[in-house]
Design an enzyme around this catalytic site. Structure first.
Site, PDB file in Angstrom:
ATOM      1  N   SER A  27       2.239   4.152 -28.799  1.00  0.00           N
ATOM      2  CA  SER A  27       3.063   4.221 -29.912  1.00  0.00           C
ATOM      3  C   SER A  27       2.317   4.964 -31.287  1.00  0.00           C
ATOM      4  O   SER A  27       1.313   4.414 -31.579  1.00  0.00           O
ATOM      5  CB  SER A  27       3.652   2.982 -30.460  1.00  0.00           C
ATOM      6  OG  SER A  27       4.482   3.110 -31.587  1.00  0.00           O
ATOM      7  N   LYS A  78      15.224  -2.355 -25.711  1.00  0.00           N
ATOM      8  CA  LYS A  78      16.148  -1.833 -26.776  1.00  0.00           C
ATOM      9  C   LYS A  78      17.528  -2.680 -26.590  1.00  0.00           C
ATOM     10  O   LYS A  78      18.184  -3.053 -27.410  1.00  0.00           O
ATOM     11  CB  LYS A  78      16.257  -0.176 -26.608  1.00  0.00           C
ATOM     12  CG  LYS A  78      15.159   0.220 -27.303  1.00  0.00           C
ATOM     13  CD  LYS A  78      15.481   1.667 -27.385  1.00  0.00           C
ATOM     14  CE  LYS A  78      14.118   2.475 -27.958  1.00  0.00           C
ATOM     15  NZ  LYS A  78      14.406   3.651 -28.484  1.00  0.00           N
ATOM     16  N   GLY A  93      17.463   6.448 -18.900  1.00  0.00           N
ATOM     17  CA  GLY A  93      16.761   5.325 -19.598  1.00  0.00           C
ATOM     18  C   GLY A  93      17.135   4.817 -21.005  1.00  0.00           C
ATOM     19  O   GLY A  93      18.309   5.263 -21.350  1.00  0.00           O
ATOM     20  N   ASN A 109      20.117  12.092 -12.806  1.00  0.00           N
ATOM     21  CA  ASN A 109      19.019  11.126 -13.035  1.00  0.00           C
ATOM     22  C   ASN A 109      18.538  10.694 -11.432  1.00  0.00           C
ATOM     23  O   ASN A 109      19.547  10.816 -10.710  1.00  0.00           O
ATOM     24  CB  ASN A 109      19.352   9.634 -13.664  1.00  0.00           C
ATOM     25  CG  ASN A 109      18.081   8.842 -13.708  1.00  0.00           C
ATOM     26  OD1 ASN A 109      17.310   8.962 -14.386  1.00  0.00           O
ATOM     27  ND2 ASN A 109      18.194   7.451 -13.383  1.00  0.00           N
ATOM     28  N   TYR A 156       6.949  13.720 -27.444  1.00  0.00           N
ATOM     29  CA  TYR A 156       6.226  14.450 -28.476  1.00  0.00           C
ATOM     30  C   TYR A 156       4.624  14.403 -28.202  1.00  0.00           C
ATOM     31  O   TYR A 156       4.073  15.074 -29.054  1.00  0.00           O
ATOM     32  CB  TYR A 156       6.670  14.215 -29.900  1.00  0.00           C
ATOM     33  CG  TYR A 156       6.502  12.769 -30.003  1.00  0.00           C
ATOM     34  CD1 TYR A 156       7.264  11.605 -29.896  1.00  0.00           C
ATOM     35  CD2 TYR A 156       5.144  12.304 -30.681  1.00  0.00           C
ATOM     36  CE1 TYR A 156       7.158  10.416 -30.075  1.00  0.00           C
ATOM     37  CE2 TYR A 156       5.012  11.077 -30.947  1.00  0.00           C
ATOM     38  CZ  TYR A 156       5.967  10.187 -30.698  1.00  0.00           C
ATOM     39  OH  TYR A 156       5.710   8.833 -30.824  1.00  0.00           O
TER      40      TYR A 156
HETATM   41  P1  ATR Z   1      13.771   2.772 -18.383  1.00  0.00           P
HETATM   42  O1  ATR Z   1      14.255   3.506 -17.104  1.00  0.00           O
HETATM   43  O2  ATR Z   1      12.964   1.407 -17.914  1.00  0.00           O
HETATM   44  O3  ATR Z   1      14.818   2.569 -19.518  1.00  0.00           O
HETATM   45  P2  ATR Z   1      12.381   4.988 -19.413  1.00  0.00           P
HETATM   46  O4  ATR Z   1      11.158   5.429 -19.779  1.00  0.00           O
HETATM   47  O5  ATR Z   1      13.472   4.893 -20.661  1.00  0.00           O
HETATM   48  O6  ATR Z   1      12.516   3.648 -18.923  1.00  0.00           O
HETATM   49  O7  ATR Z   1      13.278   5.887 -18.544  1.00  0.00           O
HETATM   50  C1  ATR Z   1      12.415   6.649 -17.596  1.00  0.00           C
HETATM   51  C2  ATR Z   1      13.436   7.817 -16.880  1.00  0.00           C
HETATM   52  O8  ATR Z   1      12.355   8.636 -16.520  1.00  0.00           O
HETATM   53  C3  ATR Z   1      14.338   7.378 -16.063  1.00  0.00           C
HETATM   54  O9  ATR Z   1      15.362   8.114 -16.274  1.00  0.00           O
HETATM   55  C4  ATR Z   1      13.506   7.559 -14.475  1.00  0.00           C
HETATM   56  O10 ATR Z   1      14.397   7.640 -13.598  1.00  0.00           O
HETATM   57  P3  ATR Z   1      14.585   6.720 -12.643  1.00  0.00           P
HETATM   58  O11 ATR Z   1      15.910   5.925 -13.173  1.00  0.00           O
HETATM   59  O12 ATR Z   1      15.108   7.001 -11.392  1.00  0.00           O
HETATM   60  O13 ATR Z   1      13.564   5.435 -12.468  1.00  0.00           O
HETATM   61  C5  ATR Z   1      12.956   8.962 -14.765  1.00  0.00           C
HETATM   62  N1  ATR Z   1      11.853   9.163 -14.138  1.00  0.00           N
HETATM   63  C6  ATR Z   1      10.420   8.430 -14.214  1.00  0.00           C
HETATM   64  N2  ATR Z   1       9.743   8.993 -13.068  1.00  0.00           N
HETATM   65  C7  ATR Z   1      10.336   9.823 -12.606  1.00  0.00           C
HETATM   66  C8  ATR Z   1      10.179  11.035 -11.303  1.00  0.00           C
HETATM   67  N3  ATR Z   1       9.007  10.785 -10.856  1.00  0.00           N
HETATM   68  N4  ATR Z   1      11.258  11.663 -11.133  1.00  0.00           N
HETATM   69  C9  ATR Z   1      12.371  11.826 -11.729  1.00  0.00           C
HETATM   70  N5  ATR Z   1      12.691  10.853 -12.911  1.00  0.00           N
HETATM   71  C10 ATR Z   1      11.810  10.061 -13.342  1.00  0.00           C
END
Ligand code: ATR
Length: 264
Positions: free
Chosen positions: A14, A65, A127, A149, A210
């Site tokens: 962060s 959140k 997410g 997603n 970013y």
């Molecule tokens: P959270 O899902 O806990 O809110 P986030 O960082 O806000 O966490 O969201 C991560 C996003 O990246 C999610 O949409 C996740 O997809 P999933 O819902 O299927 O987990 C996506 N993501 C992370 N790794 C990924 C990958 N290897 N391929 C495609 N999408 C990915």
């Protein structure tokens, strides 16, 4: 001295402390801003400390959140609609949950001079930040929002909040004017395994990430002849709105800030 935090897990990445501490100093405010990694079962007692004013306020990032909401007294309209809180403000004995991600995204897009009205938007990911982006896009009167997603059920879940979303399978191709990467893919230099080569050019590729400055998603968008933008301004504006809520002062965005946030 007043104390503010950003809570999340993970939290190492962060940049909020750097930015808020810079603005606190600039405005001669006797306060400090730090980051703290919490486990889910620690969130409630942390928020109690704000209610008791041992801590003066906090920002909230992934994955808390939504989890903070039961411990708050009131939500702003935006926080309520998105069920997403990124800023907690103490106000006369009450804890108010705000969502400044929405206005962060809006102000960042405004600065871009890219007309969102009547455009077709593809969002990748479902997410924590996605409800805020959808809310902001709807305010901009976009034509259509399509969501994709990896875990389709999570995209489908968002339809209970925003019923006119179109959901497509991860990997399916669709025409769009703007594509927004709201996944975590790119934080560690990953590529997104989607084929954009047939979508034409002069589209907007927007990445919420970013750091790094230019993800592979943005590099590919640029190579294919599209406009690209990272999430730095959105991050700065969501912080600016939180700062205004706590301190009732509008901090300045200057070149120092872009320096502070440059980590490549
Ligand atoms: P959270 O899902 O806990 O809110 P986030 O960082 O806000 O966490 O969201 C991560 C996003 O990246 C999610 O949409 C996740 O997809 P999933 O819902 O299927 O987990 C996506 N993501 C992370 N790794 C990924 C990958 N290897 N391929 C495609 N999408 C990915």
């Amino acid at each position: 001295m007043k104390k503010y935090f950003v809570i999340g897990n993970p939290i190492d990445h962060s940049f909020s402390p750097k930015l808020h501490n810079y603005w606190l100093k600039q405005n001669n405010i006797n306060a400090i801003y730090d980051k703290i990694r919490l486990e889910k079962n620690e969130v409630e007692s942390f928020i109690k400390d704000i209610k008791e004013q041992k801590i003066n306020g906090c920002n909230v990032t992934v994955p808390f959140k939504k989890a903070v909401i039961p411990f708050l007294d009131k939500l702003s309209l935006e926080a309520n609609k998105t069920q997403s809180v990124n800023t907690i403000v103490y106000d006369d004995g009450n804890l108010i949950g705000h969502n400044t991600d929405i206005s962060g995204f809006e102000q960042a897009i405004k600065r871009l001079n890219f007309q969102m009205k009547d455009k077709k938007i593809l969002i990748l990911g479902a997410g924590g930040v996605v409800p805020s982006i959808i809310f902001a896009l709807k305010k901009m009167n976009v034509l259509k929002i399509i969501l994709s997603n990896r875990t389709k059920a999570k995209a489908e879940n968002l339809k209970s909040q925003f019923n006119d979303l179109e959901i497509i399978d991860w990997g399916d191709r669709v025409a769009f004017d703007v594509v927004i990467n709201a996944t975590s893919l790119g934080l560690k230099n990953e590529t997104i395994n989607l084929d954009f080569s047939k979508i034409g050019n002069k589209k907007l590729f927007y990445d919420i990430i970013y750091n790094p400055n230019e993800t592979n998603f943005l590099k590919e968008g640029k190579k294919l002849g599209n406009y690209t933008e990272n999430g730095k301004l959105m991050f700065i504006f969501q912080a600016l709105e939180a700062f205004k809520l706590w301190h009732r002062i509008e901090p300045k965005i200057n070149n120092d800030i872009f320096g502070i946030l440059n980590n490549d």
